[in-house]
Design an enzyme around this catalytic site. Structure first.
Site, short mmCIF file in Angstrom:
data_model
loop_
_atom_site.label_atom_id
_atom_site.label_comp_id
_atom_site.label_asym_id
_atom_site.label_seq_id
_atom_site.Cartn_x
_atom_site.Cartn_y
_atom_site.Cartn_z
N ASP A 157 0.72 -1.16 -0.16
CA ASP A 157 -0.04 0.24 -0.06
C ASP A 157 0.90 1.25 -0.10
OD1 ASP A 157 1.19 -0.48 2.55
OD2 ASP A 157 -0.71 0.42 3.51
N GLU A 171 9.80 -3.52 12.91
CA GLU A 171 11.05 -3.00 12.63
C GLU A 171 12.12 -2.92 13.43
OE1 GLU A 171 8.08 -1.26 12.62
OE2 GLU A 171 7.37 -0.85 10.68
C1 UGA Z 1 2.55 -0.40 9.81
C2 UGA Z 1 3.94 -0.34 9.05
O1 UGA Z 1 3.75 0.28 7.93
C3 UGA Z 1 3.84 -1.98 8.71
O2 UGA Z 1 4.89 -2.35 7.52
C4 UGA Z 1 4.12 -2.66 9.73
O3 UGA Z 1 3.98 -4.15 9.47
C5 UGA Z 1 2.89 -2.29 10.91
O4 UGA Z 1 3.07 -0.99 10.98
C6 UGA Z 1 3.33 -2.92 12.34
O5 UGA Z 1 4.04 -2.46 13.30
O6 UGA Z 1 2.69 -3.92 12.70
P1 UGA Z 1 0.43 -0.31 8.64
O7 UGA Z 1 1.03 0.42 7.21
O8 UGA Z 1 -0.92 0.44 9.16
O9 UGA Z 1 1.65 -0.64 9.50
O10 UGA Z 1 -0.15 -1.56 8.08
P2 UGA Z 1 -0.55 -2.30 6.59
O11 UGA Z 1 -0.11 -1.47 5.37
O12 UGA Z 1 -2.10 -2.42 6.91
O13 UGA Z 1 0.03 -3.71 6.87
C7 UGA Z 1 1.38 -3.91 6.46
C8 UGA Z 1 1.62 -5.08 5.51
O14 UGA Z 1 0.95 -6.08 5.86
C9 UGA Z 1 0.70 -4.77 3.83
O15 UGA Z 1 1.48 -4.99 2.90
C10 UGA Z 1 -0.39 -5.46 4.10
O16 UGA Z 1 -1.05 -6.06 2.72
C11 UGA Z 1 0.02 -6.66 4.97
N1 UGA Z 1 -0.95 -7.29 5.84
C12 UGA Z 1 -2.02 -6.51 6.63
C13 UGA Z 1 -1.29 -8.77 6.00
O17 UGA Z 1 -0.55 -9.35 5.46
N2 UGA Z 1 -2.24 -9.30 6.90
C14 UGA Z 1 -2.99 -8.37 7.52
O18 UGA Z 1 -3.94 -8.85 8.21
C15 UGA Z 1 -2.84 -7.04 7.72
MN MN Z 2 0.54 0.37 5.33
#
Ligand code: UGA
Ligand code: MN
Length: 308
Positions: free
Chosen positions: A158, A243
């Site tokens: 994203d 991270e």
């Molecule tokens: C933020 C960071 O940008 C993430 O890289 C990090 O994993 C997260 O914090 C954390 O510390 O847990 P955010 O950008 O809000 O999170 O998260 P998302 O973009 O919704 O998800 C991160 C990645 O994991 C995406 O590529 C998404 O497709 C994937 N994801 C998300 C899953 O594979 N499973 C899920 O249930 C949710």
């Molecule tokens: Mn994200």
């Protein structure tokens, strides 16, 4: 006295024909040797492969966002895309997408988040889940099994990536880092580069908290060697700390960090998902950030919104 022969005389004409021939030979010789030099150079400077790890999960915008990322990666040379679905099995939607972009070397895996961390859909807030951890760990396992050299980058599905970013991370020795735009209360997160030593001295982020490495997943790349040297390094199942924990498990020091993107003054990746600011994120510059790259980043974030 020697002079240029008269072109109208027989020996003169012969002389000029000879001279032209000689010039042609020299020209050809030079261009051939240039060609050889170019061939040798590209052999010597074979590009390290960038292994781009993308965790992904089923939702309305999934295929739209993966299509954007695929189109970006189609333009990056020497790349290998590891797409890992947070699911029990590979989905047909992502399979078809990867078939359509089959010019991108890729590996398609799945690694579902354990039930324990998935929580209850109604009571566990989305942001409390360790999003992407299980799929990233699945990809790290695949790399350890299959890859000896190259660079690893965690590219969530994203974000928005400037192609120049891949150029910046290409020759990562240990770990390279750069700013991420449109994130947190300051609208930017970045390593802080000490103007005197050129080393990263701390991190500028809306939430530093108790993290040693207060950075976003999109802000760093590592050399594959580090994964082999630290076989236990992994993503923790702890939201917000992935991270920091992962980088700590690589046993780094701040001096190991290679600042990129013009000493961390350029924003080449954006956390687009969070870009819902109502006003321009602005922050007062603490004195310890004066003369550092944060000063330049601040002036860039102030220009985020178009003039009304
Ligand atoms: C933020 C960071 O940008 C993430 O890289 C990090 O994993 C997260 O914090 C954390 O510390 O847990 P955010 O950008 O809000 O999170 O998260 P998302 O973009 O919704 O998800 C991160 C990645 O994991 C995406 O590529 C998404 O497709 C994937 N994801 C998300 C899953 O594979 N499973 C899920 O249930 C949710
Ligand atoms: Mn994200």
């Amino acid at each position: 006295m020697w002079g240029w022969p008269n072109v109208r005389s027989k020996p003169g004409a012969f002389f000029y024909v000879l001279l032209l021939g000689l010039a042609g030979f020299v020209y050809n010789y030079n261009s051939n040797s240039n060609l050889l030099t170019i061939l040798n150079q590209s052999e010597e400077t074979e590009l390290p492969v960038i292994y781009v790890i993308t965790p992904t999960y089923r939702r309305l915008v999934q295929l739209a966002e993966l299509t954007q990322l695929a189109q970006t990666l189609s333009q990056v040379p020497s790349v290998h895309w590891i797409v890992v679905e947070d699911s029990e099995e590979l989905s047909s939607g992502v399979t078809h997408l990867l078939q359509r972009f089959d010019a991108i070397p890729h590996t398609h895996l799945h690694g579902r988040m354990p039930e324990l961390f998935r929580g209850n859909a109604s009571s566990t807030p989305y942001t409390s889940r360790p999003r992407g951890a299980s799929n990233r760990n699945r990809a790290l396992h695949w790399i350890r099994e299959n890859v000896q050299s190259g660079v690893v980058y965690f590219a969530d599905d994203d974000n928005t990536y400037d192609l120049r970013l891949f150029h910046e991370m290409r020759h990562t020795k240990k770990v390279s880092m750069w700013p991420v735009g449109l994130i947190g209360i300051y609208g930017v997160s970045s390593p802080v580069v000490d103007p005197d030593t050129g080393h990263v001295k701390e991190f500028f982020d809306g939430w530093v908290g108790d993290r040693t490495y207060a950075v976003d997943m999109a802000s760093f790349a590592i050399n594959v060697q580090l994964l082999h040297q630290n076989p236990d390094a992994m993503m923790p199942y702890r939201a917000g700390y992935q991270e920091d924990f992962f980088l700590k498990s690589l046993n780094l020091t701040l001096e190991d960090i290679e600042p990129r993107a013009n000493n961390c003054t350029q924003i080449l990746v954006w956390h687009t998902q969070n870009a819902n600011y109502k006003s321009v994120p602005s922050f007062a510059l603490k004195s310890r950030f004066e003369r550092t790259n944060v000063q330049q980043l601040r002036s860039q974030t102030l220009n985020l919104l178009p003039v009304a």
